[in-house]
Design an enzyme around this catalytic site. Structure first.
Site, PDB file in Angstrom:
ATOM      1  N   ARG A  55       0.261  15.610  12.228  1.00 28.94           N
ATOM      2  CA  ARG A  55       1.128  15.296  11.098  1.00 28.94           C
ATOM      3  C   ARG A  55       1.378  16.580  10.326  1.00 28.94           C
ATOM      4  O   ARG A  55       0.806  16.805   9.273  1.00 28.94           O
ATOM      5  CB  ARG A  55       0.450  14.296  10.162  1.00 28.94           C
ATOM      6  CG  ARG A  55       0.395  12.890  10.663  1.00 28.94           C
ATOM      7  CD  ARG A  55       0.037  11.994   9.475  1.00 28.94           C
ATOM      8  NE  ARG A  55      -0.270  10.662   9.920  1.00 28.94           N
ATOM      9  CZ  ARG A  55      -1.480  10.281  10.293  1.00 28.94           C
ATOM     10  NH1 ARG A  55      -2.462  11.143  10.290  1.00 28.94           N
ATOM     11  NH2 ARG A  55      -1.701   9.051  10.672  1.00 28.94           N
ATOM     12  N   PRO A  56       2.178  17.474  10.865  1.00 31.89           N
ATOM     13  CA  PRO A  56       2.381  18.752  10.181  1.00 31.89           C
ATOM     14  C   PRO A  56       3.000  18.542   8.809  1.00 31.89           C
ATOM     15  O   PRO A  56       3.862  17.691   8.618  1.00 31.89           O
ATOM     16  CB  PRO A  56       3.338  19.493  11.115  1.00 31.89           C
ATOM     17  CG  PRO A  56       4.014  18.432  11.928  1.00 31.89           C
ATOM     18  CD  PRO A  56       3.004  17.341  12.079  1.00 31.89           C
ATOM     19  N   ILE A  57       2.518  19.327   7.832  1.00 26.25           N
ATOM     20  CA  ILE A  57       3.069  19.233   6.478  1.00 26.25           C
ATOM     21  C   ILE A  57       3.992  20.406   6.200  1.00 26.25           C
ATOM     22  O   ILE A  57       4.284  20.712   5.048  1.00 26.25           O
ATOM     23  CB  ILE A  57       1.947  19.143   5.431  1.00 26.25           C
ATOM     24  CG1 ILE A  57       1.036  20.370   5.500  1.00 26.25           C
ATOM     25  CG2 ILE A  57       1.138  17.865   5.607  1.00 26.25           C
ATOM     26  CD1 ILE A  57       0.055  20.434   4.344  1.00 26.25           C
ATOM     27  N   ASP A  58       4.466  21.053   7.268  1.00 23.70           N
ATOM     28  CA  ASP A  58       5.368  22.197   7.109  1.00 23.70           C
ATOM     29  C   ASP A  58       6.603  21.839   6.292  1.00 23.70           C
ATOM     30  O   ASP A  58       7.062  22.636   5.461  1.00 23.70           O
ATOM     31  CB  ASP A  58       5.800  22.734   8.483  1.00 23.70           C
ATOM     32  CG  ASP A  58       4.634  23.275   9.283  1.00 23.70           C
ATOM     33  OD1 ASP A  58       3.524  23.324   8.726  1.00 23.70           O
ATOM     34  OD2 ASP A  58       4.828  23.630  10.456  1.00 23.70           O
ATOM     35  N   LYS A 100       0.834  -1.202   0.000  1.00 20.19           N
ATOM     36  CA  LYS A 100       0.000   0.000   0.000  1.00 20.19           C
ATOM     37  C   LYS A 100       0.871   1.257   0.000  1.00 20.19           C
ATOM     38  O   LYS A 100       0.613   2.212  -0.740  1.00 20.19           O
ATOM     39  CB  LYS A 100      -0.905   0.014   1.226  1.00 20.19           C
ATOM     40  CG  LYS A 100      -1.692   1.314   1.412  1.00 20.19           C
ATOM     41  CD  LYS A 100      -2.551   1.266   2.662  1.00 20.19           C
ATOM     42  CE  LYS A 100      -1.821   1.731   3.885  1.00 20.19           C
ATOM     43  NZ  LYS A 100      -1.846   3.201   4.056  1.00 20.19           N
ATOM     44  N   ASN A 101       1.900   1.260   0.836  1.00 22.55           N
ATOM     45  CA  ASN A 101       2.721   2.467   0.991  1.00 22.55           C
ATOM     46  C   ASN A 101       3.634   2.728  -0.197  1.00 22.55           C
ATOM     47  O   ASN A 101       4.221   3.805  -0.298  1.00 22.55           O
ATOM     48  CB  ASN A 101       3.541   2.381   2.286  1.00 22.55           C
ATOM     49  CG  ASN A 101       2.671   2.464   3.518  1.00 22.55           C
ATOM     50  OD1 ASN A 101       1.563   2.977   3.482  1.00 22.55           O
ATOM     51  ND2 ASN A 101       3.158   1.930   4.636  1.00 22.55           N
ATOM     52  N   ILE A 135       7.678   7.902  16.768  1.00 25.12           N
ATOM     53  CA  ILE A 135       7.241   8.493  15.507  1.00 25.12           C
ATOM     54  C   ILE A 135       5.928   9.244  15.665  1.00 25.12           C
ATOM     55  O   ILE A 135       5.828  10.419  15.331  1.00 25.12           O
ATOM     56  CB  ILE A 135       7.108   7.416  14.410  1.00 25.12           C
ATOM     57  CG1 ILE A 135       8.410   6.607  14.299  1.00 25.12           C
ATOM     58  CG2 ILE A 135       6.763   8.064  13.075  1.00 25.12           C
ATOM     59  CD1 ILE A 135       9.622   7.411  13.892  1.00 25.12           C
ATOM     60  N   CYS A 161      -5.855   7.813   9.487  1.00 21.52           N
ATOM     61  CA  CYS A 161      -5.900   7.421  10.898  1.00 21.52           C
ATOM     62  C   CYS A 161      -5.532   8.597  11.791  1.00 21.52           C
ATOM     63  O   CYS A 161      -4.670   9.417  11.452  1.00 21.52           O
ATOM     64  CB  CYS A 161      -4.925   6.279  11.161  1.00 21.52           C
ATOM     65  SG  CYS A 161      -5.312   4.769  10.278  1.00 21.52           S
ATOM     66  N   ASP A 194       4.810   1.177  12.063  1.00 20.63           N
ATOM     67  CA  ASP A 194       3.615   0.466  11.618  1.00 20.63           C
ATOM     68  C   ASP A 194       3.535  -0.947  12.172  1.00 20.63           C
ATOM     69  O   ASP A 194       2.454  -1.552  12.178  1.00 20.63           O
ATOM     70  CB  ASP A 194       3.567   0.404  10.089  1.00 20.63           C
ATOM     71  CG  ASP A 194       3.042   1.693   9.470  1.00 20.63           C
ATOM     72  OD1 ASP A 194       2.620   2.581  10.226  1.00 20.63           O
ATOM     73  OD2 ASP A 194       3.059   1.805   8.234  1.00 20.63           O
ATOM     74  N   ARG A 204      -4.736   9.467   4.540  1.00 23.57           N
ATOM     75  CA  ARG A 204      -3.611  10.258   5.017  1.00 23.57           C
ATOM     76  C   ARG A 204      -2.627  10.589   3.895  1.00 23.57           C
ATOM     77  O   ARG A 204      -2.051  11.673   3.856  1.00 23.57           O
ATOM     78  CB  ARG A 204      -2.928   9.450   6.122  1.00 23.57           C
ATOM     79  CG  ARG A 204      -1.534   9.890   6.488  1.00 23.57           C
ATOM     80  CD  ARG A 204      -0.926   8.870   7.442  1.00 23.57           C
ATOM     81  NE  ARG A 204       0.508   8.986   7.476  1.00 23.57           N
ATOM     82  CZ  ARG A 204       1.318   8.021   7.919  1.00 23.57           C
ATOM     83  NH1 ARG A 204       0.807   6.900   8.340  1.00 23.57           N
ATOM     84  NH2 ARG A 204       2.603   8.189   7.933  1.00 23.57           N
ATOM     85  N   ARG A 246      -8.419  -0.384   4.885  1.00 29.24           N
ATOM     86  CA  ARG A 246      -7.545   0.570   4.207  1.00 29.24           C
ATOM     87  C   ARG A 246      -6.206  -0.057   3.840  1.00 29.24           C
ATOM     88  O   ARG A 246      -5.540   0.404   2.904  1.00 29.24           O
ATOM     89  CB  ARG A 246      -7.294   1.796   5.102  1.00 29.24           C
ATOM     90  CG  ARG A 246      -8.504   2.695   5.284  1.00 29.24           C
ATOM     91  CD  ARG A 246      -8.157   3.925   6.125  1.00 29.24           C
ATOM     92  NE  ARG A 246      -6.890   4.479   5.691  1.00 29.24           N
ATOM     93  CZ  ARG A 246      -5.804   4.581   6.463  1.00 29.24           C
ATOM     94  NH1 ARG A 246      -5.830   4.185   7.707  1.00 29.24           N
ATOM     95  NH2 ARG A 246      -4.700   5.095   5.987  1.00 29.24           N
TER      96      ARG A 246
END
Length: 418
Positions: free
Chosen positions: A121-124, A22-23, A329, A116, A307, A92, A399
């Site tokens: 989960r900052p996208i900075d 999936k990833n 994490i 989830c 995970d 996500r 998912r």
């Protein structure tokens, strides 16, 4: 609402072929946007997240055709650069379309992704890196509006943390940028290497993937290709954990033993016999597992994968002795522990540390999956429990797993979807 009903007590035995990752599949599907031609992806898993990604691609003008475990993506015509909020919220990984859209069209409008609830989960890091490559980014009423006036340009980017998503977004924007992009402190996960392998098959020039320094030399355009997605190492860790917990034995086929080494090396400490070849893994666990003596710390690859933390914990709740986990994490990755405790586990959580004292047995209970891997951990625990366990919230599990009940039943587990 659907749920999984598991009756524990059966040892898992048999052979199982792993699904595609999936990833890997999700960023590679986004990368197909860059090609402008047909891309054929083999070994693509049939998951709700994959279908969500295909809806995003269809929304912007691509065509996605599914047949068994193969998807053909045609990206000749891009008709839309704004991704609706309801599609972004479905998963996500949706933010990964930002880099690909900028690389293809020079503009994109997105909102913060869903998925989830594992904490902030900052996208900075994503946005800071894309700005260095020439993107003009502003936020308006919850939307992130990105434009690159001309072609993106190469840049030297040092990430403060080896973020997988940020590394992928930079690569996706950089492969068609003007000049050379260097990513320092890049993520080293095998799925990054799989993405780069796909992009190279499409004509991209990338080196250093799998290491902490990746170099991308931009090309004006990419072409289509046929590519096979790597096996899912986290699904592999799931079925190994389930088999170990039930004192069974399994042959995993279509496996990625080298990519799974950080997990396998810890699982071996529980007393399991594990033998791995290039594409097969054999595990036998004939007696009660032993606790892991060393602290199990989740870290970016090649460390122990976050995970797999809940999955291994589910196996160790009935081990002989005490195991200690340290989650480095995600802030909220112990949400599954309440369900395990309800089933009889002895787990104490303090901050990022979880102390797991092995108990003799678990008992069936009604529990609710709160995230993807936590839900799979509940299935693993239920397989060892006395009596029947009902697991709700299984949309989370769907998912990341292709009909998990079919896979478990093929190994002799008593599980059904109702």
């Amino acid at each position: 609402m659907q749920k999984l009903v598991v009756t524990g007590g059966q040892r898992l035995r048999g052979e199982l072929s792993l699904q595609g990752s999936k990833n890997s599949a999700l960023p590679i599907m986004a990368a197909a946007l860059l090609c402008g031609e047909d891309c054929t992806l083999k070994n693509c898993p049939k998951l709700t997240d994959i279908y969500a990604a295909s809806r995003i691609l269809n929304c912007v003008g691509c065509r996605c055709l599914f047949s068994d475990e193969c998807v053909v993506i045609s990206s000749e015509n891009i008709s839309e650069t704004a991704i609706p909020e309801e599609l972004m919220r479905e998963m996500r990984s949706s933010i990964i379309f930002l880099g690909a859209m900028l690389g293809r069209t020079g503009e994109c409008t997105v909102c913060c992704p869903g998925g989830c609830e594992l904490g902030p989960r900052p996208i900075d890091m994503h946005l800071t890196a894309l700005r260095k490559m020439g993107a003009d980014i502003r936020e308006s009423y919850g939307k992130i509006i990105c434009r690159i006036p001309e072609r993106a340009h190469g840049a030297r980017i040092s990430l403060p943390f080896p973020s997988v998503g940020a590394t992928e977004n930079i690569i996706l924007c950089a492969v068609t940028a003007d000049g050379e992009t260097v990513i320092n402190n890049a993520a080293r996960e095998p799925e990054i290497c799989d993405l780069c392998g796909f992009l190279r098959a499409c004509g991209a020039e990338i080196s250093g993937d799998g290491e902490s320094r990746i170099v991308i030399r931009g090309r004006e355009g990419l072409h289509g290709c046929e590519y096979s997605i790597m096996p899912d190492r986290i699904a592999g860790a799931t079925y190994l954990s389930m088999t170990a917990a039930t004192r069974g034995e399994i042959i995993l086929k279509n496996a990625c033993a080298a990519a799974m080494e950080p997990f396998i090396s810890v699982l071996e400490q529980t007393g399991c016999s594990i033998y791995a070849s290039r594409d097969k893994i054999f595990l036998r666990s004939g007696s009660r597992l032993k606790a892991v003596n060393e602290r199990i710390r989740t870290m970016p690859h090649p460390g122990f994968p976050t995970d797999a933390q809940a999955l291994l914990m589910a196996a160790l709740v009935t081990a002989d002795g005490t195991s200690i986990f340290e989650e480095n994490i995600f802030d909220c990755r112990y949400r599954h522990t309440d369900a395990l405790v309800k089933m009889g586990a002895d787990i104490q959580v303090l901050g990022k540390t979880a102390v797991v004292k092995g108990v003799e047995r678990l008992y069936g209970a009604n529990v609710e999956a709160t995230d993807l891997r936590g839900g799979a951990a509940m299935v693993a625990a239920a397989l060892t429990a006395d009596g029947k366990t009902e697991i709700g919230g299984i949309s989370h599990i769907d998912r990341g797993y292709e009909k998990i009940e079919d896979a478990v039943r093929s190994l002799g587990g008593n599980i059904k979807r109702v």
